[in-house]
Design an enzyme around this catalytic site. Structure first.
Site, PDB file in Angstrom:
ATOM      1  N   ASP A  76      85.893  23.904  28.054  1.00  0.00           N
ATOM      2  CA  ASP A  76      87.125  23.521  28.737  1.00  0.00           C
ATOM      3  C   ASP A  76      88.280  24.328  28.159  1.00  0.00           C
ATOM      4  OD1 ASP A  76      88.681  22.041  30.491  1.00  0.00           O
ATOM      5  OD2 ASP A  76      87.724  20.155  29.937  1.00  0.00           O
ATOM      6  N   HIS A  84      94.621  28.770  32.909  1.00  0.00           N
ATOM      7  CA  HIS A  84      94.419  27.380  32.480  1.00  0.00           C
ATOM      8  C   HIS A  84      92.990  27.125  32.014  1.00  0.00           C
ATOM      9  CE1 HIS A  84      98.254  25.469  33.884  1.00  0.00           C
ATOM     10  NE2 HIS A  84      98.346  26.659  34.442  1.00  0.00           N
TER      11      HIS A  84
HETATM   12  O1  F6P Z   1      91.566  23.347  35.483  1.00  0.00           O
HETATM   13  C1  F6P Z   1      91.806  24.332  36.425  1.00  0.00           C
HETATM   14  C2  F6P Z   1      92.252  23.752  37.752  1.00  0.00           C
HETATM   15  O2  F6P Z   1      92.523  24.760  38.672  1.00  0.00           O
HETATM   16  C3  F6P Z   1      93.483  22.897  37.590  1.00  0.00           C
HETATM   17  O3  F6P Z   1      94.633  23.656  37.609  1.00  0.00           O
HETATM   18  C4  F6P Z   1      93.329  21.952  38.723  1.00  0.00           C
HETATM   19  O4  F6P Z   1      94.041  20.779  38.507  1.00  0.00           O
HETATM   20  C5  F6P Z   1      91.841  21.710  38.746  1.00  0.00           C
HETATM   21  O5  F6P Z   1      91.263  22.905  38.285  1.00  0.00           O
HETATM   22  C6  F6P Z   1      91.374  21.219  40.107  1.00  0.00           C
HETATM   23  O6  F6P Z   1      90.904  22.221  40.893  1.00  0.00           O
HETATM   24  P1  F6P Z   1      90.966  22.268  42.466  1.00  0.00           P
HETATM   25  O7  F6P Z   1      92.340  22.744  42.825  1.00  0.00           O
HETATM   26  O8  F6P Z   1      89.899  23.246  42.836  1.00  0.00           O
HETATM   27  O9  F6P Z   1      90.715  20.898  42.986  1.00  0.00           O
END
Ligand code: F6P
Length: 476
Positions: free
Chosen positions: A366, A158
């Site tokens: 990003d 992602h």
């Molecule tokens: O953008 C990558 C990501 O892992 C997303 O999948 C997730 O919503 C976001 O970062 C939030 O991260 P964390 O799980 O560390 O709060």
């Protein structure tokens, strides 16, 4: 009947009947599980004492099974706060300077991936298709293969994938990025990311064979392709229409007293470029004083990853900058920046997006940035707002109606804000219609379907590479 799908990600969002805070990953997973029998497996979000064996819990909801396991305090520190978020996150966002590597954290990361493989293994049936998500779980397929599972296993990253020379800065990169070669299909956000990973794979060793996105490593085959992640466009657009009449949005509108609204929505993360954005807004107010007291910038920023020191540092920096700009430009009747550290439901956010004349999305880097896509989907097509978008968000590859800016150049971002605020209605409508049409066609259901079809094909054609090889051999 479609085979059962097992989704694996670090966090699992078990539905609990409460308001939906679903992030992009949850929307993606739900789209993949729609109309199928499925399992979603991952961390429960709970941290248990170090001595306790990891608890696995199974929850059934509407033909879906949610399997979660707890992490011990040490696992949480080394795997999540440590290697995933202090090494992989900065390096994959091109910030090698922020990476804090320790071999203890790498050990914890590999150990937790092993725990995931151990805990998932007994649930896997021979016909299951497995789809693993994100940087927390790079070596999971390798662990599952070692436990005897030959199912199709796909992976989607992602976040961005930088060029090979940055990936190679990861100590022991072969154990993490290199382990991606154990998947059948690796999906990336953009063509540039796919190209970067392909070049990295090509450099991995002597026995690598490469043919347009298809690689062979000592008999293992893996495909690399871009699948830009998307949103549930029509659903989101409807939510924005409904939420535009909600008390939250009505109150916000009332409080603006006719001023234009610029909106930023990001987790508090250094990759999002929030300090630079605030400085650019300050620059905008200096350079274009005709907008003083005619515009309000609302920055909604839920805090995240509080256990990681770099995130505490950015919190202080942003607080200081907001204070400076408000102190310098504000007056008793006008606060130039409203800065909020809480999270809102998807529906509430959709209404805020629809109320904003400018969506300001300026990450330094990003993978995709779904806020940009959601902002477009939320607009009123008759009177849409304008998206100001960083050239370094994956979304910039698709959203050609945005005002694209370089987040490293405050003057350029300030000019972008001004251009957006001054844009005539016809031009706003044209740009919005173009982007909305793209998002309506390339929505999240199509994204999930494309990935799963490609994963099925990747597994179905064992003779393909052999055939290609002999074809090239004949031509040579
Ligand atoms: O953008 C990558 C990501 O892992 C997303 O999948 C997730 O919503 C976001 O970062 C939030 O991260 P964390 O799980 O560390 O709060």
């Amino acid at each position: 009947m479609a085979p059962r799908l097992i989704l694996v990600s670090n966090r699992v969002n078990v539905p609990n009947g409460g308001p939906r805070q679903a992030g992009g990953l949850t929307v993606a997973v739900n789209a993949a599980l729609k109309n199928r029998e499925g399992v979603w497996f991952g961390w429960s979000g709970k941290v248990s004492g170090d001595g306790e064996p990891p608890a696995v819990s199974v929850t059934e909801r509407r033909h879906k099974t949610f399997i979660t396991l707890d992490l011990s305090e040490t696992d949480f520190q080394e795997y999540y706060n440590g290697f995933a978020n202090r090494v992989l996150w900065p390096v994959l966002h091109y910030r090698v300077d922020l990476a804090e590597f320790t071999s203890v954290d790498l050990g914890g990361y590999l150990r937790v991936n092993g725990r995931f493989a151990d805990a998932l293994s007994p649930f896997i049936k021979p016909d299951d298709v497995i789809w693993v998500h994100d940087y927390h779980l790079l070596p999971l397929a390798k662990g599952l293969r070692a436990r005897g599972h030959s199912n199709p296993i796909g992976f989607f990253l992602h976040i961005p994938c930088p060029p090979p020379d940055i990936l190679e800065a990861l100590p022991h990169d072969e154990e993490t990025m290199g382990a991606l070669t154990h998947y059948d299909l690796v999906g990336l956000q953009t063509e540039q990311d796919a190209d970067n990973l392909s070049r990295y794979f090509a450099g991995l060793g002597a026995n690598v064979y490469r043919a347009s996105g298809l690689f062979e490593f000592d008999g293992r085959r893996v495909r690399v392709r871009a699948f830009p992640v998307a949103i549930a466009t029509a659903v989101y657009s409807r939510a924005a229409r409904n939420s535009a009449k909600s008390p939250l949005v009505e109150e916000l509108r009332g409080s603006l007293g006719g001023k234009r609204l610029i909106l930023g929505v990001d987790r508090l993360d250094y990759s999002k470029g929030i300090p630079g954005r605030i400085q650019a807004y300050g620059h905008f107010l200096e350079k274009y004083p005709e907008w003083l007291a005619k515009v309000t910038f609302l920055q909604v920023t839920p805090k995240s990853r509080a256990g990681v020191p770099e995130y505490r540092a950015i919190e202080q920096e942003v607080n200081g900058l907001v204070g400076q700009i408000n102190g310098r430009h504000g007056d008793p009747a006008w606060t130039p920046i409203r800065y909020i550290n809480r999270s809102y439901s998807r529906a509430a956010l959709a209404g805020l997006y629809r109320s904003a004349q400018v969506g300001l999305v300026t990450p330094l880097r990003d993978g995709m940035n779904l806020v940009a896509k959601e902002y477009v989907a939320a607009q009123d097509p008759e009177n849409p707002g304008v998206l100001v978008l960083s050239q370094f968000a994956g979304a910039a590859q698709e959203l050609d109606g945005a005002v694209v800016v370089n987040p490293h150049e405050p003057e350029g971002v300030a000019a972008g804000i001004r251009e957006a605020l001054a844009m005539p209605l016809d031009e706003r409508r044209d740009r919005h219609a173009r982007m909305y049409e793209h998002l309506a066609v390339h929505d999240i259901d199509r994204w999930a379907e494309r990935f799963l079809t490609a994963l099925g094909e990747a597994k179905e054609r064992p003779g393909l590479l052999k055939g290609l090889r002999s074809l090239f051999a004949q031509r040579a």
